[in-house]
Design a protein around this motif. Structure first.
Motif, PDB file in Angstrom:
ATOM      1  N   ARG A  28       0.503  -1.390   0.175  1.00  0.00           N
ATOM      2  CA  ARG A  28       0.084  -0.010  -0.180  1.00  0.00           C
ATOM      3  C   ARG A  28       0.983   0.733  -0.293  1.00  0.00           C
ATOM      4  N   SER A  29       2.010   1.323  -0.270  1.00  0.00           N
ATOM      5  CA  SER A  29       3.270   2.083   0.475  1.00  0.00           C
ATOM      6  C   SER A  29       3.290   2.348  -0.858  1.00  0.00           C
ATOM      7  N   ALA A  30       3.215   1.208  -2.120  1.00  0.00           N
ATOM      8  CA  ALA A  30       4.420   1.430  -3.612  1.00  0.00           C
ATOM      9  C   ALA A  30       3.471   2.767  -4.328  1.00  0.00           C
ATOM     10  N   ALA A  31       3.985   3.017  -5.514  1.00  0.00           N
ATOM     11  CA  ALA A  31       3.749   4.188  -6.169  1.00  0.00           C
ATOM     12  C   ALA A  31       2.644   3.080  -6.998  1.00  0.00           C
ATOM     13  N   GLN A  32       2.300   1.703  -7.561  1.00  0.00           N
ATOM     14  CA  GLN A  32       1.867   1.308  -7.947  1.00  0.00           C
ATOM     15  C   GLN A  32       0.203   1.376  -7.255  1.00  0.00           C
ATOM     16  N   THR A  33      -0.694   1.231  -8.024  1.00  0.00           N
ATOM     17  CA  THR A  33      -2.053   1.772  -7.293  1.00  0.00           C
ATOM     18  C   THR A  33      -2.125  -0.352  -6.849  1.00  0.00           C
TER      19      THR A  33
END
Length: 488
Positions: A28-33
């Motif tokens: 949930r912290s990644a740039a990818q949705t």
């Protein structure tokens, strides 16, 4: 048809027995949705054949529950899969992996059984590229830390420092390095196989040796007897050549001779391909009586015997080999060093009847020109100096201990062995669909070898193959038990 159009019906569907979704992999912290992450994980599973054509995806609601996201997020992810053509939506039923179009193969309709060549690629890719830092129970080779790198390095140094300096600068002999072929004559005598150096041809691994034989002696439409279960790469390789597979049930002591005799009478096979010793995946070995009966059937029905003795270095030398019994008259013997020295060097060989040597060398030349003489001489040194024998003794001692521990862990977690545990592999009854388990365990970082990979025609089953050397970790069995409970 979009995911939104089918969502009201599929949200209420329970996931099918074969359904699985990526678990525990969202960042949930990644740039990818989150939508893109879910779609990417499904895409990877589909492309690796962990979700096979026709497999049903979880319902939108079930996937959302597993991932801890809203149904709208899953709907958007499924829409991406639809747009890529990876899945199809069936009204009132849900979402299914699409069958990818494949070009028609000659004689496909006449095949008794066949397997798409890509069915085993998920496991193979996992063997080449580790999923995580965890041991891989589905691995087909020994762990790297079991191999003797100093022995390999020393052999290579000796070849380069003391051998012919031209060995690294020119093609090798078409049949293979003479020094290795002579060393192999001595090694084969340990198994009772009497061969001259002129009867031995080297190859880039045992799989290449099998391919040389098949391309030389078979043509499209020929029938070939194969063990079942057995390694899917062999099924796929033969199917690509356009031959008809005739599966023969394989037990602990060898093939079902009644079935083999019936198939031989009705289909006039050209060849029988088998692993005689420490069979993959059952671990069984031919007994003397069975080997003798197979030779009689081959003589009666005029077919070749191809003996893939890949696990010879892990087995007692006294176990019967058909090549020893018939003196390399009808039997072609294949082996290699990937399972004991290193899978990286790709050194294999075949010992064959004299009348076939020239034809087989011609096929080798057309496929690879020659094989690397530097590596072949290094293997020869390992054989000549006894270092390979001593290494094999250490490995088998360690493997015996690993097998004992793994059997205890498997039985403690409610699994049983279908055949007596021997050699590198165990053939395990789990009580649940192992194709589904392979998908779930993959998401936890564990590589499994589900039973469907070892059958000539795809089938759902509850068996799996384990590698005793890489299945000793109690964490694996705890995770397996936990996920198996959820599948049940």
């Amino acid at each position: 048809m979009s995911a939104r159009e089918t969502r009201p019906e599929t949200d209420t569907d329970a996931p099918s027995a074969g359904a699985s979704s990526p678990r525990g992999g969202l960042d949930r912290s990644a740039a990818q949705t989150l939508t893109d992450q879910i779609a990417s994980q499904f895409t990877e599973h589909i492309r690796q054949r962990l979700l096979a054509p026709g497999a049903k995806l979880p319902s939108v609601r079930e996937c959302a529950r597993r991932q801890g996201v809203s149904p709208h997020t899953v709907v958007a992810a499924y829409d991406q899969l639809l747009a890529q053509g990876l899945v199809e939506a069936r009204r009132q039923r849900g979402f299914f992996v699409r069958e990818q179009r494949q070009s028609a193969q000659p004689h496909a309709a006449a095949a008794v059984a066949s397997v798409p060549p890509v069915d085993a690629t998920a496991l193979i890719r996992g063997m080449f590229h580790g999923l995580s830092d965890k041991p891989a129970p589905g691995l087909g080779t020994l762990p790297a830390d079991w191999l003797d790198l100093p022995m390999l390095a020393s052999a290579l140094r000796r070849v380069l420092a003391q051998g012919d300096p031209m060995i690294s600068l020119q093609y090798g002999h078409p049949a293979g390095d003479r020094r290795l072929r002579e060393a192999l004559c001595v090694k084969l005598a340990d198994f009772g196989v009497r061969a001259q150096a002129a009867q031995i041809i080297t190859a880039t691994g045992a799989t290449h040796a099998l391919d040389i034989i098949s391309r030389t002696l078979l043509k499209p439409g020929d029938a070939v007897l194969v063990d079942e279960p057995a390694w899917a790469v062999e099924y796929a390789r033969l199917t690509q050549l356009g031959v008809r597979l005739l599966p023969v049930p394989r037990g602990a002591d060898g093939p079902d001779l009644t079935v083999m005799a019936t198939l031989a009478r009705e289909h006039q096979p050209r060849m029988y391909v088998t692993v005689p010793v420490l069979h993959n995946p059952t671990g069984g070995s031919l007994n003397l009586s069975t080997a003798h009966q197979i030779l009689k059937l081959a003589e009666q029905h005029d077919f070749w015997l191809v003996e893939d003795d890949t696990y010879a270095h892990l087995a007692p030398a006294h176990l019967p080999r058909m090549a020893a019994l018939d003196g390399l008259q009808r039997t072609l013997y294949v082996s290699g060093f990937s399972k004991i020295l290193t899978p990286s060097w790709r050194v294999g060989y075949l010992a064959v009847p004299e009348r076939l040597v020239e034809r087989l060398v011609d096929t080798k030349l057309l496929s690879t020109l020659t094989t690397p003489a530097v590596l072949e001489q290094a293997v020869a040194i390992c054989l000549e100096q006894g270092s390979l024998r001593r290494h094999a003794e250490r490995v088998t001692t360690r493997l015996d201990a690993a097998r004992h521990r793994t059997v205890q862990l498997a039985q403690q977690h409610g699994c049983r062995f279908v055949t007596p545990p021997q050699g590198l592999f165990g053939w395990v009854e789990t009580g649940v669909n192992t194709e589904v388990m392979a998908q779930l365990m993959h998401d936890e970082g564990w590589l499994l070898a589900p039973g469907h990979l070892f059958h000539a025609t795809r089938r759902t089953g509850t068996l799996m193959r384990i590698n005793f050397a890489t299945s000793q970790d109690a964490r694996f069995w705890r995770d397996f038990d936990r996920l198996r409970a959820s599948v049940r």
